[in-house]
Design a protein around this motif. Structure first.
Motif, PDB file in Angstrom:
ATOM      1  N   LYS A 157       0.810  -1.122   0.062  1.00  0.00           N
ATOM      2  CA  LYS A 157       0.338   0.013  -0.012  1.00  0.00           C
ATOM      3  C   LYS A 157       0.733   1.219   0.192  1.00  0.00           C
ATOM      4  O   LYS A 157       0.592   2.216  -0.613  1.00  0.00           O
ATOM      5  N   LYS A 158       1.950   1.134   0.680  1.00  0.00           N
ATOM      6  CA  LYS A 158       2.789   2.326   0.628  1.00  0.00           C
ATOM      7  C   LYS A 158       3.371   2.548  -0.764  1.00  0.00           C
ATOM      8  O   LYS A 158       3.394   3.689  -1.176  1.00  0.00           O
ATOM      9  N   ALA A 162       2.404   1.582  -3.395  1.00  0.00           N
ATOM     10  CA  ALA A 162       1.413   1.814  -4.350  1.00  0.00           C
ATOM     11  C   ALA A 162       0.861   3.407  -4.349  1.00  0.00           C
ATOM     12  O   ALA A 162       0.972   3.945  -5.448  1.00  0.00           O
ATOM     13  N   GLU A 163       1.090   3.791  -3.180  1.00  0.00           N
ATOM     14  CA  GLU A 163       0.625   5.323  -3.089  1.00  0.00           C
ATOM     15  C   GLU A 163       1.747   6.100  -3.694  1.00  0.00           C
ATOM     16  O   GLU A 163       1.587   7.189  -4.317  1.00  0.00           O
ATOM     17  N   LYS A 164       2.880   5.851  -3.199  1.00  0.00           N
ATOM     18  CA  LYS A 164       4.272   6.712  -3.542  1.00  0.00           C
ATOM     19  C   LYS A 164       4.668   6.522  -5.175  1.00  0.00           C
ATOM     20  O   LYS A 164       5.273   7.375  -5.971  1.00  0.00           O
ATOM     21  N   LEU A 202       0.582   3.812  -8.271  1.00  0.00           N
ATOM     22  CA  LEU A 202      -0.432   4.675  -8.833  1.00  0.00           C
ATOM     23  C   LEU A 202      -0.175   5.745  -9.415  1.00  0.00           C
ATOM     24  O   LEU A 202      -0.674   6.158 -10.517  1.00  0.00           O
ATOM     25  N   ALA A 227      -4.139  -4.870  -2.834  1.00  0.00           N
ATOM     26  CA  ALA A 227      -4.331  -3.497  -3.602  1.00  0.00           C
ATOM     27  C   ALA A 227      -4.839  -3.741  -4.963  1.00  0.00           C
ATOM     28  O   ALA A 227      -4.074  -3.453  -5.961  1.00  0.00           O
ATOM     29  N   GLU A 259       9.392   5.916  -5.143  1.00  0.00           N
ATOM     30  CA  GLU A 259      10.150   5.270  -3.856  1.00  0.00           C
ATOM     31  C   GLU A 259      11.375   5.233  -3.600  1.00  0.00           C
ATOM     32  O   GLU A 259      11.897   5.681  -2.610  1.00  0.00           O
TER      33      GLU A 259
END
Length: 430
Positions: free
Chosen positions: A41-42, A44-46, A49, A84, A248
Motif C-alpha cells: 500500500k505504501k 502503491a501510493e508513492k 498509482l 491492492a 519510492e
C-alpha cells in the motif's frame, strides 16, 4: 534511426514473519501479512498509482510513439490481487492502451535458472500463463530474475520459444563493445539479446537525487545531450530499471516524476530517437555480433554476478537446503505447500543474507526487513525446517493413501471382492 527501449521491473516478495525455533512443527504460517500489506500500500501510493497515471497520460497522448515495457513478477501480481486491486487495475489500464509490452520471468522472481532446469521451466510457464490470464498478452521476450544470464540459460530460454531476453551490459562481457546494439546469443542462433546501458539507466535509477553527484541536478535537457553524443550508428539504448525508481527510491520531491513526464517531448523535439518495445528491437535491428557469456552475470551490485544472493556461506547453505527439496516437491499435490514452495524461492530471501560492506552493503540493508543478515538466515532456516517437516508428512500420508487404494483396486480386479459387495465407505475411498 536509433531507439530507446524503456523497461521497468515490478516485483514484491512475500516477506517472512518472525519465525522462531519453537514455531517449527507447530505453525505453518510463514508470511507477515501486516508487513506485506503495508509495504504494498505504501509503494502503491508513492510509486505504482501516480507513475501508472502519468504513463497512461503519456501513452495515450503520444498514441503509440511513446512505449514502455514491464515485467511483473507473479508474487507482485498475487499481492496486488490480495492487498491492492486498484494497482492491478491501473496496470491493466496501461496494457489496454496497446503501447505496453509485458515480458516473462520466473513466477517467484527466483534463482531457479541456476538451480534446476525443471523448476525454471515450470515457473516460466506459470508466469506466462498468469500474464495471459491477467492481461491477455502472451510475452515474446524474457527477462530473468535480476537480469541473471549466461549462455546455458539463454539456450534454455530459446528452447521455450522466446525471441530473446534482456541482460546487463557488463563491462567484462562487452570489453570494447557497446551495449547499444542487438546481439545474438552464443552459440549462433536466432535468439537475440538486449543489453542494459547501465550508466544511462543508473543516472536515473540511482544517482538522480544524489546531491554529491557531479551532474546533479539532472535535467531532461542534459540527459538528451548525453543521448545525442552517442554514435549515430548505435541501434538501441536500453534503459532498464526498477519501477520503484519513480516515487519510492527517488522521492517525488526530487523531481523524478517531472523528469519522466518531460522526457518524451524532449526526445521527440531535440533528438532523432524513437521509443521501441523489446520485441520490436529484436525484429527491427540486425544483431551485430555473437555474445558469449560462459560465466553468470546479473545487474546486481558492483560485481554484477551472483554474489548478491550466493556470495557467502549463509546464502549458499540456505539455497542448497531449499533446492534439495525439489525432488520431493515434484511428488506433492497440496496447493498450499506448492504455493509456499514458490514464495520461499524469491531471490530476496537470499539477498537479505548478504554480508557485503560499503556501497553494496548499504543497498542490501536498505531493502532488508532484518536487523542483520544472520537473523535473516536464522529466520529463513527456521521456516524451511518446518516446511520440510510439513512436506514429508504430506508425502507420507499421500503414499499411504495411494497404497491403500491400489490394494483395494487389486482385490476387485482379482475378483476376490466384487464392486457390489464392497462396503459403501470403501467404495467412497476408491
Amino acid at each position: 534511426m536509433s531507439a530507446i527501449c524503456f523497461y521497468f521491473q515490478v516485483h514484491q516478495p512475500f516477506r517472512l514473519r518472525p519465525y522462531r525455533f519453537f514455531d517449527v512443527g507447530r505453525s505453518h504460517n510463514y508470511f507477515d501479512e501486516d508487513m506485506n500489506s503495508s509495504i504494498i500500500k505504501k509503494v502503491a501510493e508513492k510509486c505504482y498509482l501516480p507513475a501508472n497515471e502519468l504513463l497512461y497520460d503519456l501513452l495515450t497522448h503520444y498514441k503509440g510513439d511513446f512505449k514502455v515495457s514491464f515485467s511483473i513478477s507473479g508474487t507482485a501480481l498475487d499481492q496486488f490481487e490480495k492487498y491492492a486491486p486498484e494497482v492491478l487495475a491501473s496496470f491493466q489500464k496501461l496494457v489496454d492502451t496497446s503501447h505496453v509490452e509485458l515480458l516473462a520471468e520466473t513466477y517467484a522472481h527466483s534463482l531457479a535458472s541456476v538451480a534446476s532446469k525443471k523448476e525454471f521451466r515450470t515457473q516460466v510457464r506459470q508466469h506466462v500463463k498468469k500474464i495471459y490470464s491477467t492481461f491477455g498478452q502472451h510475452p515474446k521476450v524474457f527477462r530473468n530474475t535480476e537480469l541473471i544470464y549466461n549462455d546455458a540459460i539463454a539456450h534454455q530460454v530459446a528452447e521455450m520459444g522466446f525471441k530473446g531476453m534482456l541482460t546487463e551490459g557488463a563491462d567484462r562481457v562487452l570489453a570494447y563493445k557497446s551495449p547499444n546494439y542487438v546481439y545474438r546469443a552464443h552459440p549462433a542462433s536466432d535468439f537475440g539479446v538486449l543489453l542494459k546501458n547501465y550508466k544511462l539507466s543508473d543516472d536515473i535509477a540511482f544517482r538522480f537525487s544524489d546531491q554529491s553527484w557531479s551532474q546533479w541536478p539532472l535535467s531532461v535537457d542534459k540527459y538528451i545531450q548525453w543521448l545525442n553524443r552517442l554514435p549515430k550508428q548505435h541501434q538501441v539504448v536500453n534503459l532498464f530499471m526498477d519501477y520503484e525508481t519513480f516515487g519510492e527510491h527517488q522521492w517525488a520531491d526530487s523531481g523524478i516524476f517531472r523528469f519522466l513526464q518531460e522526457l518524451p517531448a524532449h526526445v521527440f523535439s531535440s533528438s532523432d530517437y524513437a521509443f521501441i518495445h523489446p520485441s520490436e528491437a529484436l525484429e527491427s535491428f540486425e544483431p551485430i555480433d555473437i555474445l558469449s557469456v560462459p560465466e553468470t552475470i546479473s545487474w546486481a551490485d558492483e560485481a554484477r554476478d551472483l554474489s548478491a544472493w550466493l556470495g557467502n556461506n549463509l546464502q549458499k547453505d540456505a539455497f542448497d537446503s531449499l533446492y534439495k527439496l525439489r525432488k520431493k516437491i515434484r511428488k506433492c499435490d497440496d496447493q498450499e505447500i506448492l504455493r509456499d514452495w514458490q514464495y520461499l524461492q524469491a531471490s530476496d530471501h537470499f539477498y537479505y543474507m548478504s554480508t557485503k560492506d560499503f556501497a553494496d552493503g548499504q543497498v542490501h540493508k536498505y531493502f532488508s526487513p532484518y536487523p542483520s543478515p544472520y537473523l535473516a538466515f536464522i529466520n529463513y532456516m527456521n521456516v524451511l525446517s518446518d516446511f520440510e517437516i510439513r512436506l514429508s508428512r504430506h508425502l507420507q500420508t499421500r503414499a499411504r493413501s495411494i497404497k491403500h487404494n491400489q490394494l483395494i483396486k487389486k482385490l476387485i480386479r482379482d475378483e476376490r471382492l466384487s464392486t457390489e459387495k464392497v462396503p459403501v465407505k470403501i467404495r467412497e475411498v476408491i
